[in-house]
Write an enzyme that holds these catalytic residues in place. Structure first.
Site, PDB file in Angstrom:
ATOM      1  N   ASP A 531      69.356-110.555 -78.335  1.00 47.26           N
ATOM      2  CA  ASP A 531      69.636-111.009 -79.699  1.00 47.26           C
ATOM      3  C   ASP A 531      70.512-110.061 -80.486  1.00 47.26           C
ATOM      4  OD1 ASP A 531      68.454-113.446 -80.184  1.00 47.26           O
ATOM      5  OD2 ASP A 531      66.464-112.585 -80.456  1.00 47.26           O
TER       6      ASP A 531
HETATM    7  C1  GLC Z   1      62.876-110.769 -78.799  1.00 45.52           C
HETATM    8  C2  GLC Z   1      63.185-112.232 -78.969  1.00 45.52           C
HETATM    9  C3  GLC Z   1      63.811-112.813 -77.717  1.00 45.52           C
HETATM   10  C4  GLC Z   1      64.986-111.967 -77.285  1.00 45.52           C
HETATM   11  C5  GLC Z   1      64.584-110.507 -77.151  1.00 45.52           C
HETATM   12  C6  GLC Z   1      65.753-109.605 -76.808  1.00 45.52           C
HETATM   13  O1  GLC Z   1      61.863-110.614 -77.858  1.00 45.52           O
HETATM   14  O2  GLC Z   1      62.013-112.965 -79.259  1.00 45.52           O
HETATM   15  O3  GLC Z   1      64.233-114.123 -77.958  1.00 45.52           O
HETATM   16  O4  GLC Z   1      65.453-112.474 -76.063  1.00 45.52           O
HETATM   17  O5  GLC Z   1      64.018-110.072 -78.362  1.00 45.52           O
HETATM   18  O6  GLC Z   1      66.679-109.484 -77.827  1.00 45.52           O
END
Ligand code: GLC
Length: 839
Positions: A531
């Site tokens: 993210d």
């Molecule tokens: C958090 C989010 C997930 C994402 C991860 C890495 O766990 O819930 O959707 O893939 O972060 O950024």
């Protein structure tokens, strides 16, 4: 059989528990509990009760966060997670003992009276919490749980007099209510308190029901608190209960100095439900028992049935037994007996249990993800992955959620990033949103076009894996014909375009196939799994490449099972195309790069100063089979050399050392934290799986064990997080607090570690043709046993490893007959013996 197995493995596990009897608590595998022996945990620890339909969090000092259907839009109790551990948080029980001068008051949870106990235990159980506390010559046992399928939180309180002489005792349970819109409770101190209402309803026989609602909900949904026995009095107004205009505190409410509470209702303000239950004189060795109920129904009339039911303590006991049976049955789907006790503990109890939790709450409600507003909800990417962790155990429930996810896929094939469960029911065309990409809406590029995508490059691909999982587990291919709407914002469901589930999957793959970048690799979109890396539109992602290729493999399996060879060929072509593009462009010399920006600059390259190598491009190129020749191993070896630590594999290295607007989110963290070079645990099971694909069982198991929270029970001053569930992240070795875990419970780590352990290390996985048994284990193991339920039959599997290899099925014998491959047939009923010899 499963029960027998559990019993057999129990002594071994117990030995470990006793040996490591740690500062904070121990695992009781026979009871499937973690027993905490001090309330002073390094940080708040908790457990979950009920389901998303009704339930929530119970922390280890008695605080409860209860919601119904949606933590943001239908919250019941006012649990403020940021308050110190020692503060009252939404609920407690006071025990009051009469003495010569007045009363002594303590809470069996320790919080909020902070009384020193003679003995104190909190048993973290399967969907229940139980405290056993000894204080003032009383032994108190409090059990909190939600009966399966109900809208009621029960609190079973038993007080036994162990002092040798009679004692006069009162029990005062208290809840504090929240406005149903959780965020408003914190941000609005005018309208909210004006609407909050609490009324007391006395029944002829001395029972009382306290009814609570925000005024506009009066005719639709009311909360209530009651007990199975008569009460002397109650309070509904916090100010009255605490006393002296709230100069009285939760630690020592002034009203508890009086024989009775004030019977205060609350026409506005801070609503609580406090009941004065007179246990009376409890004789030596006698027990007084009462059970409180906190529930929500449309009206008290509707609630009356449940109220009557749980006022009968026999029904309380029955409900508790039913809950235990639910878990017994759930866990019996897969039970293992391996030489590693910490592995058994996690795989047999705590990991599948955590998967059930993530399936329910996605990333919506935890002590870290607080469930306020619309910033979260049910995540497309997260829930698609969570479902794979419960697919063998509850495929039909998983399917319901998968269908909801499919219904927020756009007609173009990509998906909305998240939806709010209650809004989905409202069907107003406004139930889903585009996640954090909304923050960049309106940012334009040099040509005046949107600079960032409003879609994520991975969301829609996950669901292909999820549906394939369901089909392989159940064999119910008819699902593919089921019509499901696509998501068209602003339109009611009936007006939206529909397509079969198969059509939804096709559009997922087609979306990625038609959204490739400069190197013919799948576009990043707003983000991929990570993210925190949001490069402008045009960037390509190695992760999306691997996921797309894996989704193509799954689609080929589905089409083959349907006998559609033409489609198999077509998808094979797409797969080969992307594999070639990846090998032509993404190899950096010793590992795979992670992203290209729209100008074609690589991220995750040896040439970079920060973020030279990323974990996911190594693991996913192996999982998807697109890494050719030596590169698969080389990538994984580089990962081992540069990213592995004693506490897990880091997601990248070195971490960015300051905010860089070009990369954004990832550089908001200090080096070693979260996505910026932290040990983001979700990525670790992918490393384990990749190693099993390469046949390196010793490595896979090392990666498994180094993040196993159960194995950290003796290192809790470093780890700090609950040892009975995976946290989302552990600080990496670039951080001073290396080894510290945070964000427990709601993490994709749960589903994927469970998949890695059961399907790849233990190696038992569903397929269209039968149950595959192809383990990849530590070479030191002599073998192991596993019981697996699959399509109505039970497979009792024994794996022998006489030559001490990691992988390779030399022989499979099913019910006495030799089988040519590593797939046990589909039986649909009965118990079947499978003996596999490695070599
Ligand atoms: C958090 C989010 C997930 C994402 C991860 C890495 O766990 O819930 O959707 O893939 O972060 O950024």
């Amino acid at each position: 059989m499963a029960t027998k197995q559990t019993k057999k493995s129990a002594p071994k596990a117990k030995k470990v528990a006793a040996k490591t009897a740690a500062k904070y608590g121990y695992f009781d595998d026979a009871k499937k509990e973690y027993v905490l022996t001090t309330p002073a945990t390094p940080i708040k620890w908790c457990n979950y009760v009920g389901t998303l339909n009704f339930g929530g969090i119970v922390d280890t000092t008695g605080g409860t966060l209860v919601c119904k259907g949606d933590p943001a839009l239908n919250r019941i109790t006012k649990y403020i997670a940021q308050m110190p551990c020692s503060d009252f948080k939404a609920s407690t029980v006071y025990i009051r003992v009469k003495n010569a001068k007045g009363y002594t008051v303590f809470s069996p949870f320790v919080v909020p009276t902070l009384t020193k106990m003679k003995k104190w235990e909190c048993h973290v159980g399967l969907s229940y919490m139980r405290w056993i506390a000894e204080c003032e010559g009383l032994r108190t046992q409090v059990t909190i749980f939600v009966p399966t399928g109900s809208n009621t939180l029960l609190q079973d309180i038993q007080v036994t007099n162990i002092s040798g002489a009679a004692k006069e005792v009162d029990i005062i349970p208290v809840y504090e209510f929240s406005h149903f819109e959780a965020e408003k409770q914190l941000t609005n101190a005018d309208w909210v308190p004006q609407t909050m209402t609490l009324k007391g309803h006395w029944e002829k026989d001395g029972h009382v029901v306290l009814e609570q609602y925000a005024y506009m909900k009066r005719d639709f949904a009311v909360n209530y608190v009651t007990a199975n026995c008569k009460v002397g009095s109650f309070d509904g107004d916090r100010r009255v209960f605490l006393g002296a205009n709230e100069m009285g505190s939760w630690a020592a409410p002034l009203s508890l100095a009086n024989k009775e509470l004030s019977n205060s209702e609350c026409d506005r303000g801070d609503n609580i439900a406090a009941l004065m239950i007179h246990a009376g004189k409890i004789a030596a060795n006698k027990t007084f028992r009462t059970c409180t109920q906190l529930g929500q129904e449309q009206s008290l009339k509707v609630a009356s049935k449940a109220i009557a039911k749980y006022r009968d303590l026999k029904n309380v006991d029955k409900a508790f037994d039913e809950l235990a049976k639910f878990w017994e049955n759930y866990l019996s789907t897969i039970q293992v007996q391996t030489p590693d006790a910490a592995f058994n503990s996690m795989v047999n109890v705590h990991n599948p249990r955590q998967c059930h939790t993530t399936k329910n709450w996605s990333r919506y409600l935890s002590l870290y993800q607080l469930g306020y507003g619309t910033s979260r909800g049910i995540g497309y990417r997260d829930s698609s992955q969570d479902l794979m962790g419960v697919m063998s155990h509850m495929p039909e429930e998983a399917l319901q959620l998968a269908l909801n996810l499919l219904s927020v896929q756009r007609p173009e094939g990509n998906a909305m990033h998240q939806y709010a469960p209650l809004a989905l029911e409202e069907d107003n065309g406004n139930e889903a949103n585009a996640g954090d990409s909304r923050e960049k809406k309106g940012v334009l590029d040099e040509n005046g076009n949107p600079a960032y995508a409003d879609w994520y490059g991975d969301d829609h691909l996950w669901i292909v894996l999820t549906v394939a999982n369901y089909l392989k587990e159940t064999g119910k291919m008819d699902l593919l014909k089921k019509e499901v709407p696509f998501y068209e914002a602003g339109k009611k469901r009936a007006q939206r375009e529909k397509g079969s589930v198969l059509e939804h999957l096709k559009r997922s793959l087609n979306f990625t196939r038609t959204h490739l970048g400069k190197h013919n690799l799948p576009l990043l979109g707003f983000a991929d799994w990570n993210d925190c890396m949001n490069l402008p539109l045009g960037a390509e992602s190695s992760f999306n490449t691997g996921l797309y290729a894996k989704a193509l493999l799954e689609m080929m399996d589905i089409c083959e099972a349907l006998g559609d060879t033409k489609s198999v060929e077509m998808y094979k072509g797409w797969y080969e195309d992307v594999k070639k593009a990846f090998n032509d462009s993404a190899w950096d010399g010793k590992w795979w790069v992670r992203w290209f920006d729209k100008q074609g600059n690589a991220y995750g390259t040896n040439k970079a100063k920060y973020g030279k190598i990323y974990c996911n491009s190594q693991s996913w190129s192996v999982i998807s089979g697109i890494a050719t020749g030596d590169r698969a191993k080389q990538g994984m070896d580089s990962l081992n050399k540069l990213l592995n630590t004693a506490n897990g594999v880091k997601s990248s290295t070195p971490g960015y050392r300051g905010f860089d607007p070009n990369v954004g989110g990832i550089s908001t963290y200090p080096p070693g934290a979260k996505e910026n070079g932290g040990i983001f645990l979700h990525t670790n099971p992918w490393v384990m799986i990749a190693e099993t694909i390469l046949g390196r069982g010793d490595k896979a198991f090392q990666y498994y064990s180094q993040i196993n929270p159960a194995a950290k029970n003796t290192k809790l001053d470093e780890f700090e997080s609950e040892p009975y569930c995976y946290p989302q992240n552990i600080l990496g070795d670039e951080h001073k607090q290396f080894g510290m875990g945070r964000n427990a419970w709601l993490s994709g780590t749960s589903s994927w570690t469970y998949q890695a352990a059961t399907q790849f290390i233990i190696g038992v996985r569903a397929s269209f043709k039968g149950l595959i048994v192809n383990p990849c284990i530590p070479s030191a193991w002599d073998g192991f046993k596993v019981t697996r339920k699959f399509r109505g039959a039970t497979y009792e599997i024994e794996v022998k490893n006489p030559k001490h290899v990691c992988k390779g099925v030399a022989e499979m014998i099913v019910d006495g007959k030799k089988i040519d491959a590593d797939v046990a047939p589909i039986f649909t009923k009965g118990v079947h013996k499978v003996v596999v010899t490695l070599g």
